[in-house]
Write a protein that holds these residues in place. Structure first.
Motif: not given
Ligand SMILES: Nc1ncnc2c1ncn2[C@@H]1O[C@H](COP(=O)(O)OP(=O)(O)OP(=O)(O)O)[C@@H](O)[C@H]1O
Ligand SMILES: [Mg+2]
Length: 395
Positions: A12, A14, A16-17, A21, A23, A54-60, A281, A320
């Motif tokens: 997935a 995207g 915030g998708t 898993e 992880a 960016r993209g480390v999974g904060k929103t999730v 992802q 960006r």
């Molecule tokens: N712990 C994790 N394990 C695997 N995949 C993850 C994990 N956390 C997030 N992802 C995936 O990483 C992607 C980015 O997550 P997210 O949008 O939460 O990041 P973000 O830190 O909020 O980025 P941004 O700074 O761009 O808003 C998504 O596709 C999500 O499914």
């Protein structure tokens, strides 16, 4: 063996998708669970600000926290800060909804009526300044509470408002979890008003806790706000996943669908993505689609890599990049050309043929846009992982 079905692709990529898993976040999540329980027991609890690129999974992660809070009976308020929207404009609609909901739970609660009146004062005072959309008196059904949240100073009015809300929640036997994404976009005055609010709430032992997320530039707070913030919040760093966690992020979803992935294929994904969740992802997604059988091989991953990079260049990186002016782009190209994980402002200016420190305003713009941050005084780094590679591919 049949080919892997793209319809069942678990990955997935995207903003915030939710990943198939989640992880490497178990430790943080159990701390969140403890914090929520402690709020319910009436203890003063430190909020958490998840800090990462960016993209480390904060929103999730914030979404997951909200889900946990709701499951344990909290009321939640969730907002995402924007460069061009004020904090009051973002908060007021959710506060209004929450207060009306609390008010509806019981007929006669002085505290929720009080909360609504304070909200009315606040709106009256800040409607014009912060472009708070019009919520008329008829809708709230109360008169403003004169003398509360109406001084015009956000640092004292926002605390009045949030304290009134937390008191209403306490009165109704519930708790509030405030969630703020993209915290780095708050203006200095807003951030300090928010910090003052949570400080008052914690002093009064009211049942409200904040979880937020932001880019590392959030750590550059200064002065009074900084010392309060350090006492009120923990700032856990969200980074790339370790090799083992990254393997899990890929392997668990693959196996859950009755497929397998060879060790070498996994290793290649970990190497190419450096464990960054968004990239994992994207690679997982492409590797799944590239696989000819239910066993994903190194050859499949090699083929997937090209597509994954192309996809990232067209979306994750591109969105960006497209928000930048030509001069801002030049600045970033100079950073990429210098190489390394961080670059001195003076070296960047020199590379562009300017005197050291003469590009201060340009640098500030890039920081305000959330493109770069300052890991140490005078140093600069990209907020987007592997952005340097993207820039080089544009040349
Ligand atoms: N712990 C994790 N394990 C695997 N995949 C993850 C994990 N956390 C997030 N992802 C995936 O990483 C992607 C980015 O997550 P997210 O949008 O939460 O990041 P973000 O830190 O909020 O980025 P941004 O700074 O761009 O808003 C998504 O596709 C999500 O499914
Ligand atoms: Mg996000």
């Amino acid at each position: 063996m049949q080919a892997v079905d793209p319809v069942n692709n678990p990955f997935a990529p995207g903003a915030g998708t939710f990943p198939p898993e989640l992880a490497g976040r178990d430790g943080l999540l159990s701390e969140v669970a403890v914090a929520l329980e402690r709020v319910k027991l009436g203890y003063a609890v430190r909020g958490q600000v998840f800090v990462g690129l960016r993209g480390v999974g904060k929103t999730v992660l914030l979404n997951k926290v909200e889900e946990m809070a709701l499951a344990s009976g909290f009321e939640t308020i969730s907002v995402e800060a924007h460069e061009d929207k004020s904090l009051p404009a973002m908060l007021v609609p959710s506060l209004r909804k929450l207060l009306l909901r609390l008010d509806a739970r019981a007929s006669l609660s002085d505290k929720t009526k009080m909360g609504l009146r304070v909200l009315r004062s606040f709106i009256g005072r800040f409607r014009a300044k912060f472009k708070v959309s019009d919520v008329g008196e008829i809708e709230l059904g109360v008169d403003p509470e004169v003398g509360v949240a109406d001084s015009g100073d956000l640092e004292s009015d926002l605390p009045d408002l949030l304290v009134a809300l937390a008191e209403a929640a306490k009165d109704r036997g519930t708790q509030v979890c405030l969630l703020i994404d993209e915290l780095q976009y708050l203006k200095r005055e807003e951030l300090s008003a928010l910090i003052m609010s949570l400080h008052r709430i914690s002093q009064k032992k009211l049942p409200m806790v904040m979880f937020a997320a932001g880019l590392p530039l959030i750590l550059g707070l200064a002065g009074r706000s900084k010392s309060y913030a350090e006492r009120l919040f923990a700032f856990p760093a969200l980074g790339p996943l370790s090799g083992q966690e990254a393997r899990k992020a890929i392997e668990v979803p693959v196996r859950a669908r009755g497929c397998t992935i060879l060790v070498k294929a996994l290793d290649e994904i970990v190497l190419r993505t450096q464990g960054y969740p968004y990239f994992l992802q994207q690679w997982g997604y492409e590797a799944w689609n590239a696989a000819a059988t239910t066993r994903i091989t190194l050859v499949d991953v090699m083929a997937a890599s090209q597509r994954a990079l192309k996809q990232l260049d067209e979306s994750f990186f591109r969105v960006r990049f497209d928000r930048l002016t030509p001069r801002e782009k030049e600045y970033l190209f100079a950073m990429a050309a210098l190489g390394g994980s961080q670059q001195r402002s003076g070296d960047i200016a020199e590379k562009l043929g300017f005197r050291a420190n003469s590009l201060g305003p340009l640098r500030s713009k890039l920081i305000a846009k959330g493109m770069i941050y300052s890991p140490a005084h005078g140093d600069n780094a990209f907020t987007v992982p592997l952005f340097e590679g993207f820039l080089k591919r544009q040349l």
